[in-house]
Every structure is written in C-alpha cells, then in structure tokens.
Write a protein that holds these residues in place. Structure first.
Motif, PDB file in Angstrom:
ATOM      1  N   ARG A  90      -1.238   8.013   0.143  1.00 47.84           N
ATOM      2  CA  ARG A  90      -0.621   9.237   0.701  1.00 47.84           C
ATOM      3  C   ARG A  90       0.757   8.895   1.283  1.00 47.84           C
ATOM      4  O   ARG A  90       1.717   9.635   1.104  1.00 47.84           O
ATOM      5  N   TRP A  91       0.818   7.783   1.988  1.00 44.69           N
ATOM      6  CA  TRP A  91       2.094   7.342   2.590  1.00 44.69           C
ATOM      7  C   TRP A  91       3.167   7.209   1.509  1.00 44.69           C
ATOM      8  O   TRP A  91       4.279   7.715   1.664  1.00 44.69           O
ATOM      9  N   VAL A 119       4.129  10.775   0.122  1.00 46.43           N
ATOM     10  CA  VAL A 119       4.968  11.513   1.082  1.00 46.43           C
ATOM     11  C   VAL A 119       6.381  10.924   1.054  1.00 46.43           C
ATOM     12  O   VAL A 119       7.376  11.659   1.056  1.00 46.43           O
ATOM     13  N   SER A 143       6.227   9.546   8.174  1.00 50.39           N
ATOM     14  CA  SER A 143       5.032  10.361   8.009  1.00 50.39           C
ATOM     15  C   SER A 143       3.911   9.818   8.871  1.00 50.39           C
ATOM     16  O   SER A 143       3.947   8.682   9.346  1.00 50.39           O
ATOM     17  N   ARG A 144       2.890  10.654   9.041  1.00 52.65           N
ATOM     18  CA  ARG A 144       1.730  10.254   9.842  1.00 52.65           C
ATOM     19  C   ARG A 144       0.931   9.149   9.175  1.00 52.65           C
ATOM     20  O   ARG A 144      -0.002   8.614   9.761  1.00 52.65           O
ATOM     21  N   TYR A 145       1.254   8.858   7.917  1.00 49.75           N
ATOM     22  CA  TYR A 145       0.504   7.816   7.209  1.00 49.75           C
ATOM     23  C   TYR A 145       1.147   6.440   7.366  1.00 49.75           C
ATOM     24  O   TYR A 145       0.606   5.452   6.922  1.00 49.75           O
ATOM     25  N   GLU A 146       2.278   6.416   8.021  1.00 45.50           N
ATOM     26  CA  GLU A 146       3.036   5.159   8.082  1.00 45.50           C
ATOM     27  C   GLU A 146       2.287   4.046   8.828  1.00 45.50           C
ATOM     28  O   GLU A 146       2.624   2.868   8.689  1.00 45.50           O
ATOM     29  N   TYR A 147       1.275   4.434   9.591  1.00 45.33           N
ATOM     30  CA  TYR A 147       0.512   3.423  10.338  1.00 45.33           C
ATOM     31  C   TYR A 147      -0.078   2.352   9.415  1.00 45.33           C
ATOM     32  O   TYR A 147      -0.401   1.249   9.867  1.00 45.33           O
ATOM     33  N   VAL A 148      -0.231   2.677   8.141  1.00 42.99           N
ATOM     34  CA  VAL A 148      -0.839   1.694   7.229  1.00 42.99           C
ATOM     35  C   VAL A 148       0.017   0.431   7.097  1.00 42.99           C
ATOM     36  O   VAL A 148      -0.465  -0.608   6.637  1.00 42.99           O
ATOM     37  N   ILE A 196      -2.460  13.489  -1.970  1.00 44.95           N
ATOM     38  CA  ILE A 196      -2.554  13.602  -0.509  1.00 44.95           C
ATOM     39  C   ILE A 196      -3.829  14.361  -0.131  1.00 44.95           C
ATOM     40  O   ILE A 196      -4.577  13.932   0.744  1.00 44.95           O
ATOM     41  N   GLU A 214      -8.910  -2.945  12.058  1.00 45.10           N
ATOM     42  CA  GLU A 214     -10.072  -2.205  11.531  1.00 45.10           C
ATOM     43  C   GLU A 214     -11.072  -3.083  10.799  1.00 45.10           C
ATOM     44  O   GLU A 214     -11.743  -2.640   9.865  1.00 45.10           O
ATOM     45  N   PHE A 271      -0.997  -3.071   8.600  1.00 45.23           N
ATOM     46  CA  PHE A 271      -1.900  -4.025   7.959  1.00 45.23           C
ATOM     47  C   PHE A 271      -1.136  -5.111   7.199  1.00 45.23           C
ATOM     48  O   PHE A 271      -1.733  -6.056   6.705  1.00 45.23           O
ATOM     49  N   LEU A 321      -8.439   4.001   4.513  1.00 45.19           N
ATOM     50  CA  LEU A 321      -7.128   3.366   4.678  1.00 45.19           C
ATOM     51  C   LEU A 321      -6.382   3.296   3.341  1.00 45.19           C
ATOM     52  O   LEU A 321      -5.176   3.504   3.280  1.00 45.19           O
ATOM     53  N   ASP A 376      -4.953   6.636   2.617  1.00 41.43           N
ATOM     54  CA  ASP A 376      -3.768   6.883   3.451  1.00 41.43           C
ATOM     55  C   ASP A 376      -2.576   6.045   2.991  1.00 41.43           C
ATOM     56  O   ASP A 376      -1.431   6.477   3.088  1.00 41.43           O
ATOM     57  N   TYR A 377      -2.856   4.853   2.472  1.00 41.39           N
ATOM     58  CA  TYR A 377      -1.762   4.053   1.930  1.00 41.39           C
ATOM     59  C   TYR A 377      -1.051   4.819   0.806  1.00 41.39           C
ATOM     60  O   TYR A 377       0.169   4.954   0.795  1.00 41.39           O
TER      61      TYR A 377
END
Lengths: 265, 265, 265, 265
Positions: D147-148, D151, C4-9, D252, A21, C12, D141, D144-145
C-alpha cells in the motif's frame, strides 16, 4: 556539556535493533553452574532452596519489567517473553542483553544472601549469567520455544534423577554415566522403579516441569485478537497490574496457551 | 542427550562475531546510578568509598579475564581493552556483553557488601550495569578512545565539583544548575577559587583523572612490534602473570602509551 | 512531498554500516559461469576475449568509482580494494553490494555486446554477478587477501590447463578428472611437459597471474605513512587523476606492495 | 583443490541470515534514473515504452525465481515478495541483494536493447540498480508495505503530471516547482482540469496505480491457512507453474488481498 575532539570514536559503535512486531525471548543461563553447585554443596539432583533463589530472582526481574508477559525456568536458566509490540530500550539488542544479564545476577546474589546466610558467597565463585535474545515472528513459534525448554527440563531431570540415584547407591560418577549411555527414557524409569523404588511420575512437579511465571487475567470472553486500540490499552494496563502466578504445569499441550489468549494479544 | 522435535526453534538465534584483529573495548556503565547514589547517600561530588567498590570490582574482573590488558574507569563506568588477537568467547558479541555486564554486577554487589555493612542493599535498588562492545582497527583509535573517556571524566568532575560547592553554600540544585549554564572551564575554576577557596588543580588525582588499571611489564628494549611467534608467546605469558597496577595519571599525552608498547603488541 | 500513513513500514529496514577505518574489499563473482561459458562456447582452458570483457568491465567500474585504489581479477571474479578512509555510500553495506553487483553486470553485458557481435546474449542466460564485502583492519591482511586470490588463480589455471590438455587429447571429462585426482602441482607440470610438450612456465602471464588494475603514481620519496592533512589531500587528488595500469605480475612477493606505498596511505 | 596458507582471510567474512518465517521483500531501485531519463529522452511525465522495459525485466526475474509470489513496480523501482517459508540462498542477505541487483540490471539492459534499437546505451550512462531486503513478520505488514508503494506512486504521478503540464505550457522547471509548493492533492487536480482540461481520473491506470505482477490461481474454496503438509506442497507446485498476471489495479483496499489467500499461505 562540552564535547571533546575525541568524541569521533563513538562513530565506531554499532547498534542492532531487533525486528519490530516479533516476539522477543531473552534467555539467561548460569555460567559455570556445575562448579558453582559443587562449591556451595547443592543437594542432588535438585536443590529446592537454590531453585527458589533462581525463581525469586526471575520473579523480581519480571515485576521490575512489566513488558515481560511470561517466563519459564528450570535449573540455572530462565527464558523471558516480551510482548510483540514491546518497545523496551527501543529493542536495542545490547541494552536488552546487558540489562537482563546484569539484573538477574543482582537479584540472584541478593536472594542467595537472604536464603543462605550459612553459605556466604566467595569472590572467586560468584554466580554470573549469560543472556541472549531471539526473535520469533509468530505465536506458534513462541509456544514451540517454550515447549522445547520444558522438554529439555524433563529430559535433564529424568537423567539427573537416575544418575544421582545410582551415585548415591555407591557407583562412581563415571560408572553411573557409563550405565546410562544409550538408555531410553523408559529404561531410566525402570531403573528408578526397580532399583530404587522411585516412581518418577510422583517426583515433584517443580523438578519435572520447571517453573512458569505468568501474568494472569481472569479469562474473559472479550479477550480476542481483534481489539480496538482502546481495548488494547485497557488490556495493557490490566496486565501490568495483574498478579504474576507461579506454576509448575504442562506447557507442551495446547491447553495452557488456549486459556491465556492475552499472552499474544 | 536426546533432542526434541521442538529444537528447530534454535534456527532463529542470530550470532554476531566481532571482526578479528581489531581491538575490542567493552564499556560497562551503571544503570540509574543517579538514583542509586541518592538512595545510598553517596558523598558529593565524589564518594571515595563507592569509587573504590567500583575499582575493586573492575580489578577483580580484570584478574579473572587475562585477555584484558588495561581498563579505565571513573564514576559508575569502566572501559576494558582486549588485545587485538584476543579470541575470548570466539569474539561472540552476546557472550562478551552478557559476561561483562553480569560479572561487574556480581563483583560490585559483593564488594559493596564488604565495604558498606552499614548500608545494606535493598532489593528495589540493586546496582546493575549496561555493557557494550566497540571494535577499533588501530592503536591510535584505541588511544583516542581512552583519551575521550578521560576528557569526559575531567569535564564532569569539574562541573560536579563546582555544582556541589554551590549547593553546599546554600543554592538549590536548580539555582546551581542555572548559575553554571554557559560557563566555560575557566569560569568554573574561578568560581571554585574565588568563592570557595578551592584550587581545582589540587583536587585528588583519582577524581580528576579517573582510575587506570594496567598490566605492567618492566620496560624492555626488546618489546617491539615485530616479535617472532615465540617471543610473542613468551610476552603473552608474562603479561598474564604480570602485576596489575592502579594509576590515576594522564593518559591523554603520548607518554603513558609510549612507555607501554606491550599494550598493542 | 506528502507522506502516507503506511510509511511506518520503513521502520523494519535494517542497515549495516561497515566498520570505519578498515580496508573494504568487494568481491564480485560470476553466477553460474560454468554454464555461461558452455552456452557461449568459451575457448578452454581460457578464453582471452571473454577475459578481456571482464577486464574492461572492471576497469570501467574502477574509473567510475575513484575510491577504488586497486583491483585484482581472474576468470569470472574480481576483487576491488577501497581506501581505508573511504566513505563511499557512508559505508552502507547494501549500497556497496548492490552497486558493485549491478555495475559490473551492466558493463559486462555492454562490453560483451561490443566484443562478441557474433554471439548475441540470450535472455535465458545473461551474465550476472554476486557481490560481497569484507573488512580488513590492517594492510598486511589486505596483502594476504590478494595473495590468496592470486594463489587461487594459479592453482585453478594449472589444473584447468592440464585438464583441458587431457580432454583435447581424447579423454572424456570424467577420465581427465580421475587422472588428476590426488596429483600434486609437480605432477601436473610433468603431465603438461611430457605428454603435451607444454612448459607451464611459458604460459601467458594473464592466465597464470590474473590481472591487476592499479592506480599508479611515480614513486616519490615523500610518500610515507605520516602525511600532513594537506599532503594527504594532495595525494588523494593525484590518485583520482592518476592512470590506472593493467598488470599481470606477481603480487605474492613484497615487491609489488613495497613499490606502492600509496595503496595504504 | 589445494588450499593456501592465505585462506585464513576468509575468517573476516561476515554473513547475515534473514530471520526465518518472515516475509522478505526485496526492493530494487534505479540509480540516478533522473539523469538516465534525460540522457535517453524519456517522454514526460511517463515514458510508456521505458516503463515496459522495466516491467519486462521484472517479469523475467519473477519467472526465473519461482519463490517470488508477487511484485509491484512503478517508475524505476520494483518490490518483490518472497514467500514466508522461502529458503532462497538460505536467506543469506548478500546473496539476495546482489542477485536481485545484478539480475534486474541484466534484464533491463537486454530489454532496452530490444525495445530501443534507435537509442543505443552509452557506457557512461548504463542503467544500474540498488537492491535492499526487508523482513516483515506478518501479512498485514506486507499489505501495508505494498500500500505504501502504491500511495507513493499515486502521489508522485499526480505531481509529475501537473508539473510537466505546467512546463509544457511554457513555465521553466523552477517556476513549475514554485507553483506546486504547498499545493494539496485537490489543488493539483484543479490545475490539471481548469488549466489543461485533464481529468486526472482518466489518466491511464498503469501510471496512476503502477504495475502488479502476481502468480494467479483460480480462487478455490479450499485455499485456507490450515493446509496439511501435502496440500501445502501441492499448492506450492501449482503456484510455480501458475501464470503470472500483470495488473494495474488497486492494492490499497482489502479486495485484492482477500481474493488471493495463496499469497500468504
């Protein structure tokens, strides 16, 4: 296929993955083009035909790699902008560097051979290129990157135009260099105008501004930064099929960027 | 020359400097050469003429860069060994990667044009190359690296020789593939011998062993690992002027290495 | 557990793996220890008790991590040598850096509390440490690394001993500094001897040479560089159980290293 | 001071500078805290007093380093957010990693000693921490970090609450684990409610949501993303002097972030 007991040496390989990104810019730059341009008798300060070989090579590279959304070049260098979400080669740095270095080299030689049948390349002075990657996290930084290159083009071209006018008028290259030490932009304009009757502002745009290659869309009101996933995919497709335009315009002012929101979408 | 307010974007450039006093290996590898070899009708399993284009390109690259002490290649790949103390491009990785990728591309195209006047390159399928660097801290690792590549050459060539024998005898490529699934080296030798009368051991060395390019010195008793600084400089000079030999010999056994202590001095 | 759906972070995150088969040195260094030593009234030029807190912390760290084969420290810094084949934390740099920084901090505070009940640590000035990793490909480089640190210890201690003698004799710190500008090693020896009756050579070894912590084996004729795999494993085991000795000897001359072949085996 | 001939070994040091104008998150994480919590008899599933030691350590770290704009923690981990323009340690990665690892360790031990006089730390099980850095190019991002992490806190806490209820009711830890394999969130809620009369939603927020530390400003209409340079500097100053609030709220949903535009300004 079978693996060998020596395969452990692969563990020494290191990979650098560019930060996701971020906008990736890849700049290719001719190696030793000063000598190259002497060897093949480039016209000075600019050899239009050689410039067009570079432009053709960059255009072809851009056609081959749809993730390149725009490019800017002047002299023997070109900068290519990849989209923020681009996953080309999984963003592996060595792949990006070597592919761009290799591909621009291949196309440059190819188009040279097409354009200069009378100047066959010699094995001891073939055109080769460096390549490097840079990541930019925001679109403002990307714009400033390209502004930097265009300002650089302008500074170099004004210098070279003046320098070669002096040399053609009889000065040695050393004398011309000395004459220009410490001169401002305005001084060079004046030398050109007063001594050679050249109004620099009337010089060809391709020399003063360099060349922009950009995937063009009709400006549509619905191009905004908050696209739905489906809209984004449709835009993506459109861009890949879109025409690549070749421009020699200003990219320092906001106008160029404001008219092309898709560059950063 | 003058700097611009946009120059700050250079701060985003990152440089990787390869660890000093390690042996650097740079491997270049043809991109999409499967399709390339189809497009230009390579002879199968090996096209000697195309191999020699690759060898000429690698040799020329090695002549250009005296820091390369040896190289090994087969098919569309080549590995170049830099000396431990080598400071080429101050060991900057992007410079090494892009220079090798670009230069091998330039020479390959040049020698192709010389060797295959009847097969002019098409712009949509020009030969291009990846390049990557790897650092090895010890000479044993360097030897194992090259052993790995030569074993790989052998495995691939035995497979390809058998595969293409089957295809030439009438099998489809899919049938030939299926026939070879799960076969051992000895099975392939047997297929070749029993079905096609080919004794694999009599195949040309260039195909079985690949190509070694190495800077050669007369073996001198005084080449040892504890050179004085002056001796080291003299050796250095000698090496740069030395002849590069082209061999197709075994580099897995110690002999090759034991006879050439200068490779690691 | 569920993702969770946030795990994509996590994509990085970047990891740097230190080059295999190189010697890793990890150097920890007190942060702001100048102020720390003022705040807690260290004796000058050397506070033996505080030095021993540092030595105890380093020793404990070394006992905890058997891959550390030796360590060297003086003042508020310590360097730890990992074995060439060491795979601690799979050689992940961030793990090595953070573990060493954290562990030395934990032990230092712990031993401080044990040693200085009368000087309780204040939350606004707790002892903390930097840590960095460096890879060295050869044992000669490792020796020179430790020589560098010991020479540095010597230079600093000679300076500090002279400086604090001057200050204790009545000079301000600024005057003492000015007095020492441009002085050579021999000048400082002379100041100490003539003005303060101090023979620097008789100063305690721990101040002049720093502290070496080293896993000791009886020297055995069979410790050589060409161990069989089984011999290597046996040596490994022995080393982990071996006593760690604390020395204040010279590590610049070869003797220290020649007597301890296991450091590099 | 004088340099030595060994100083060349510094050339082997490598530095990684984190990409400018990205948000840096530094996450510290207790090493072996499972065993640590057993050794020092933590209450299960949550030991409020130990949690507050962690919170105090993180708060103190945040007070010490004004570039930290917010932090989030639960259990034995904490994530710290640095501002986009932050130039702490010139963004050198090893400095950031080692400083955070060391400082959190120092404060944790200090506050532990204050909070648990009856549980003195033993040298064989001191609390230590890992630290790693991650760069995020956009504020989305960053959100979301965090939030991750929240969660994750929720998932872990629901699991642990159910697990320890089962264990306290007489199951072995193995039996409790088996019982929970394959259960959904709703199943755990039901076990808690039906078997133990626990309404998970009434559990303390600090356990369910973790702890947020955030520099607070009064919301001002003029906090926007297009600040003049002077406004930005004034905001900067205000932030450094601002109170750090401790919250256990939801991060979140957008609300938390929308109310605090200064986090990304």
């Amino acid at each position: 296929m079978a693996k060998s007991r020596y395969e452990y040496v692969k563990n020494f390989e290191r990979e650098s993955i560019l930060l996701p990104e971020t906008y990736i810019v890849i700049r290719v730059d001719g190696r030793g083009f000063h000598k190259f341009s002497s060897k093949y008798d480039f016209e000075k300060p600019n050899d239009l035909c050689a410039l067009e070989v570079m432009n053709s090579a960059a255009l072809k590279l851009m056609e081959t790699i749809p993730n390149i959304i725009m490019a800017y070049g002047d002299s023997d260098e070109y900068s290519f902008l990849l989209q923020k979400r681009c996953d080309l080669f999984e963003r592996r740095e060595f792949k990006l560097i070597s592919t761009f270095a290799s591909t621009i080299t291949a196309y440059y030689q190819y188009y040279w051979n097409q354009s200069f049948p009378a100047k066959p390349l010699q094995p001891d002075r073939l055109p080769t290129f460096d390549a490097r990657t840079v990541c930019y996290p925001t679109k403002e930084l990307v714009k400033d990157y390209f502004r930097w290159r265009q300002v650089d083009c302008h500074i170099n071209n004004l210098y070279n135009t003046t320098f070669w006018s002096l040399v053609k008028s009889g000065l040695t290259t050393q004398e011309a260099e000395n004459r220009l030490i410490g001169t401002l932009s305005s001084d060079k304009h004046e030398i050109l105008f007063k001594e050679f009757g050249i109004n620099y502002n009337n010089e060809p745009e391709i020399y003063k501004k360099g060349t922009i290659l950009v995937r063009e869309l009709d400006f549509e009101s619905d191009v905004n930064t908050d696209l739905s996933k489906r809209q984004a995919q449709r835009l993506e497709k459109k861009l890949k099929k879109s025409e690549i335009k070749k421009l020699h315009c200003d990219i320092i002012k906001d106008e160029f960027w404001d008219c092309r929101p898709w560059l950063f979408s």
